[in-house]
Design a protein around this motif. Structure first.
Motif, PDB file in Angstrom:
ATOM      1  N   LEU A  62      12.260   5.948  62.297  1.00  0.00           N
ATOM      2  CA  LEU A  62      12.525   4.531  62.544  1.00  0.00           C
ATOM      3  C   LEU A  62      11.380   3.641  62.087  1.00  0.00           C
ATOM      4  CD1 LEU A  62      14.327   4.357  65.996  1.00  0.00           C
ATOM      5  CD2 LEU A  62      15.282   4.497  63.709  1.00  0.00           C
ATOM      6  N   ASP A  63      10.134   4.120  62.188  1.00  0.00           N
ATOM      7  CA  ASP A  63       9.028   3.270  61.746  1.00  0.00           C
ATOM      8  C   ASP A  63       9.095   3.040  60.242  1.00  0.00           C
ATOM      9  OD1 ASP A  63       8.293   6.007  61.409  1.00  0.00           O
ATOM     10  OD2 ASP A  63       6.178   5.467  61.331  1.00  0.00           O
ATOM     11  N   GLN A  64       9.565   4.031  59.495  1.00  0.00           N
ATOM     12  CA  GLN A  64       9.719   3.863  58.051  1.00  0.00           C
ATOM     13  C   GLN A  64      10.815   2.841  57.740  1.00  0.00           C
ATOM     14  OE1 GLN A  64      10.578   8.012  57.411  1.00  0.00           O
ATOM     15  NE2 GLN A  64       8.583   8.369  56.444  1.00  0.00           N
ATOM     16  N   ILE A  65      11.909   2.943  58.464  1.00  0.00           N
ATOM     17  CA  ILE A  65      13.018   2.005  58.260  1.00  0.00           C
ATOM     18  C   ILE A  65      12.602   0.601  58.673  1.00  0.00           C
ATOM     19  CG2 ILE A  65      15.368   1.415  58.979  1.00  0.00           C
ATOM     20  CD1 ILE A  65      15.838   4.476  59.177  1.00  0.00           C
ATOM     21  N   ALA A  66      11.875   0.482  59.773  1.00  0.00           N
ATOM     22  CA  ALA A  66      11.395  -0.830  60.212  1.00  0.00           C
ATOM     23  C   ALA A  66      10.452  -1.431  59.177  1.00  0.00           C
ATOM     24  CB  ALA A  66      10.709  -0.725  61.567  1.00  0.00           C
ATOM     25  N   ALA A  67       9.588  -0.619  58.587  1.00  0.00           N
ATOM     26  CA  ALA A  67       8.677  -1.117  57.553  1.00  0.00           C
ATOM     27  C   ALA A  67       9.466  -1.636  56.353  1.00  0.00           C
ATOM     28  CB  ALA A  67       7.713  -0.017  57.125  1.00  0.00           C
ATOM     29  N   GLU A  68      10.505  -0.906  55.984  1.00  0.00           N
ATOM     30  CA  GLU A  68      11.318  -1.273  54.821  1.00  0.00           C
ATOM     31  C   GLU A  68      12.198  -2.490  55.082  1.00  0.00           C
ATOM     32  OE1 GLU A  68      15.183   0.657  52.761  1.00  0.00           O
ATOM     33  OE2 GLU A  68      13.505   2.026  53.061  1.00  0.00           O
ATOM     34  N   THR A  69      12.831  -2.546  56.247  1.00  0.00           N
ATOM     35  CA  THR A  69      13.821  -3.593  56.502  1.00  0.00           C
ATOM     36  C   THR A  69      13.258  -4.817  57.212  1.00  0.00           C
ATOM     37  OG1 THR A  69      14.512  -2.554  58.580  1.00  0.00           O
ATOM     38  CG2 THR A  69      15.718  -1.932  56.576  1.00  0.00           C
ATOM     39  N   ILE A  70      12.259  -4.622  58.075  1.00  0.00           N
ATOM     40  CA  ILE A  70      11.693  -5.718  58.862  1.00  0.00           C
ATOM     41  C   ILE A  70      10.335  -6.138  58.309  1.00  0.00           C
ATOM     42  CG2 ILE A  70      10.927  -6.397  61.185  1.00  0.00           C
ATOM     43  CD1 ILE A  70      12.911  -4.286  62.279  1.00  0.00           C
ATOM     44  N   GLY A  71       9.665  -5.186  57.662  1.00  0.00           N
ATOM     45  CA  GLY A  71       8.341  -5.471  57.127  1.00  0.00           C
ATOM     46  C   GLY A  71       7.214  -5.108  58.063  1.00  0.00           C
ATOM     47  N   ASN A  72       7.553  -4.419  59.164  1.00  0.00           N
ATOM     48  CA  ASN A  72       6.548  -4.048  60.150  1.00  0.00           C
ATOM     49  C   ASN A  72       6.944  -2.708  60.775  1.00  0.00           C
ATOM     50  OD1 ASN A  72       4.795  -3.748  62.295  1.00  0.00           O
ATOM     51  ND2 ASN A  72       5.258  -5.721  63.243  1.00  0.00           N
ATOM     52  N   PRO A  73       6.190  -1.637  60.489  1.00  0.00           N
ATOM     53  CA  PRO A  73       6.562  -0.331  61.044  1.00  0.00           C
ATOM     54  C   PRO A  73       6.479  -0.284  62.572  1.00  0.00           C
ATOM     55  CG  PRO A  73       4.423  -0.204  59.991  1.00  0.00           C
ATOM     56  CD  PRO A  73       4.986  -1.546  59.660  1.00  0.00           C
ATOM     57  N   GLU A  74       5.655  -1.151  63.152  1.00  0.00           N
ATOM     58  CA  GLU A  74       5.541  -1.162  64.614  1.00  0.00           C
ATOM     59  C   GLU A  74       6.710  -1.866  65.284  1.00  0.00           C
ATOM     60  OE1 GLU A  74       1.677  -2.714  65.517  1.00  0.00           O
ATOM     61  OE2 GLU A  74       0.677  -0.917  64.785  1.00  0.00           O
ATOM     62  N   ALA A  75       7.612  -2.424  64.503  1.00  0.00           N
ATOM     63  CA  ALA A  75       8.788  -3.109  65.048  1.00  0.00           C
ATOM     64  C   ALA A  75       9.994  -2.179  65.164  1.00  0.00           C
ATOM     65  CB  ALA A  75       9.126  -4.328  64.198  1.00  0.00           C
ATOM     66  N   PHE A  76       9.744  -0.868  65.143  1.00  0.00           N
ATOM     67  CA  PHE A  76      10.836   0.106  65.287  1.00  0.00           C
ATOM     68  C   PHE A  76      11.624  -0.130  66.560  1.00  0.00           C
ATOM     69  CE2 PHE A  76       7.311   1.891  67.592  1.00  0.00           C
ATOM     70  CZ  PHE A  76       7.906   2.372  68.747  1.00  0.00           C
ATOM     71  N   TRP A  77      10.980  -0.700  67.562  1.00  0.00           N
ATOM     72  CA  TRP A  77      11.637  -0.949  68.846  1.00  0.00           C
ATOM     73  C   TRP A  77      12.783  -1.949  68.720  1.00  0.00           C
ATOM     74  CZ3 TRP A  77      11.338  -5.911  70.745  1.00  0.00           C
ATOM     75  CH2 TRP A  77      10.348  -6.720  70.173  1.00  0.00           C
ATOM     76  N   LEU A  78      12.731  -2.830  67.706  1.00  0.00           N
ATOM     77  CA  LEU A  78      13.851  -3.747  67.493  1.00  0.00           C
ATOM     78  C   LEU A  78      15.109  -2.976  67.104  1.00  0.00           C
ATOM     79  CD1 LEU A  78      12.012  -6.582  65.528  1.00  0.00           C
ATOM     80  CD2 LEU A  78      13.037  -6.766  67.805  1.00  0.00           C
ATOM     81  N   ILE A  79      14.923  -1.925  66.309  1.00  0.00           N
ATOM     82  CA  ILE A  79      16.054  -1.074  65.925  1.00  0.00           C
ATOM     83  C   ILE A  79      16.572  -0.346  67.160  1.00  0.00           C
ATOM     84  CG2 ILE A  79      16.794   0.884  64.511  1.00  0.00           C
ATOM     85  CD1 ILE A  79      14.641  -0.014  62.456  1.00  0.00           C
ATOM     86  N   CYS A  80      15.653   0.124  68.001  1.00  0.00           N
ATOM     87  CA  CYS A  80      16.064   0.791  69.247  1.00  0.00           C
ATOM     88  C   CYS A  80      16.885  -0.163  70.115  1.00  0.00           C
ATOM     89  CB  CYS A  80      14.842   1.279  70.025  1.00  0.00           C
ATOM     90  SG  CYS A  80      14.009   2.688  69.291  1.00  0.00           S
ATOM     91  N   ASP A  81      16.370  -1.390  70.331  1.00  0.00           N
ATOM     92  CA  ASP A  81      17.081  -2.360  71.167  1.00  0.00           C
ATOM     93  C   ASP A  81      18.480  -2.647  70.625  1.00  0.00           C
ATOM     94  OD1 ASP A  81      14.912  -2.578  72.872  1.00  0.00           O
ATOM     95  OD2 ASP A  81      14.388  -4.629  72.288  1.00  0.00           O
ATOM     96  N   ALA A  82      18.586  -2.841  69.317  1.00  0.00           N
ATOM     97  CA  ALA A  82      19.875  -3.196  68.711  1.00  0.00           C
ATOM     98  C   ALA A  82      20.883  -2.056  68.779  1.00  0.00           C
ATOM     99  CB  ALA A  82      19.663  -3.612  67.260  1.00  0.00           C
ATOM    100  N   ASN A  83      20.390  -0.830  68.988  1.00  0.00           N
ATOM    101  CA  ASN A  83      21.270   0.343  69.026  1.00  0.00           C
ATOM    102  C   ASN A  83      21.331   0.999  70.405  1.00  0.00           C
ATOM    103  OD1 ASN A  83      22.181   1.041  66.066  1.00  0.00           O
ATOM    104  ND2 ASN A  83      20.105   0.224  65.938  1.00  0.00           N
ATOM    105  N   ARG A  84      20.945   0.243  71.434  1.00  0.00           N
ATOM    106  CA  ARG A  84      20.975   0.719  72.829  1.00  0.00           C
ATOM    107  C   ARG A  84      20.227   2.028  73.030  1.00  0.00           C
ATOM    108  NH1 ARG A  84      24.561  -2.098  76.227  1.00  0.00           N
ATOM    109  NH2 ARG A  84      26.215  -3.156  75.127  1.00  0.00           N
TER     110      ARG A  84
END
Length: 112
Positions: A62-84
């Motif tokens: 998820l940190d790799q995906i967050a870096a690619e899509t959000i621009g911040n690998p530490e924002a992986f938690w946004l993906i977690c929140d959006a996917n329950r």
């Protein structure tokens, strides 16, 4: 610095999942004070505007995906929140379909 009151215990960056979470204090029987963060409740997925979907590839994190899509690998938690998901590991299986969203409260662009 927390104990001296120099740094507010909720001094998290604006892009942190803990930004704005209030602190509480526990008083031990011997009178010592222990500050802690109040519980964070993830927002309901309905408050996120979907911008796309992605299937997790073998070995992807998820940190790799967050870096690619959000621009911040530490924002992986946004993906977690959006996917329950409470934990990134809940979304770690290859083939898992991830909902990619804007941050909570940010509306999707209007379609023309």
């Amino acid at each position: 610095m927390y104990e001296a009151g120099v740094v507010e215990a909720t001094d998290f960056p604006a892009d942190s999942r803990y930004h704005g979470i209030p602190t509480r204090s526990f008083t031990a029987p011997d009178g010592r004070q222990f500050p802690y963060l109040a519980r964070r409740f993830a927002p309901p997925p309905e408050v996120f505007a979907t911008i796309g979907w992605r299937q997790l590839a073998e070995g992807e994190r998820l940190d790799q995906i967050a870096a690619e899509t959000i621009g911040n690998p530490e924002a992986f938690w946004l993906i977690c929140d959006a996917n329950r998901a409470l934990w990134p590991e809940d979304l770690a299986a290859a083939g898992t379909e991830l909902r990619l969203t804007l941050p909570a409260g940010v509306p999707a662009p209007e379609e023309e």
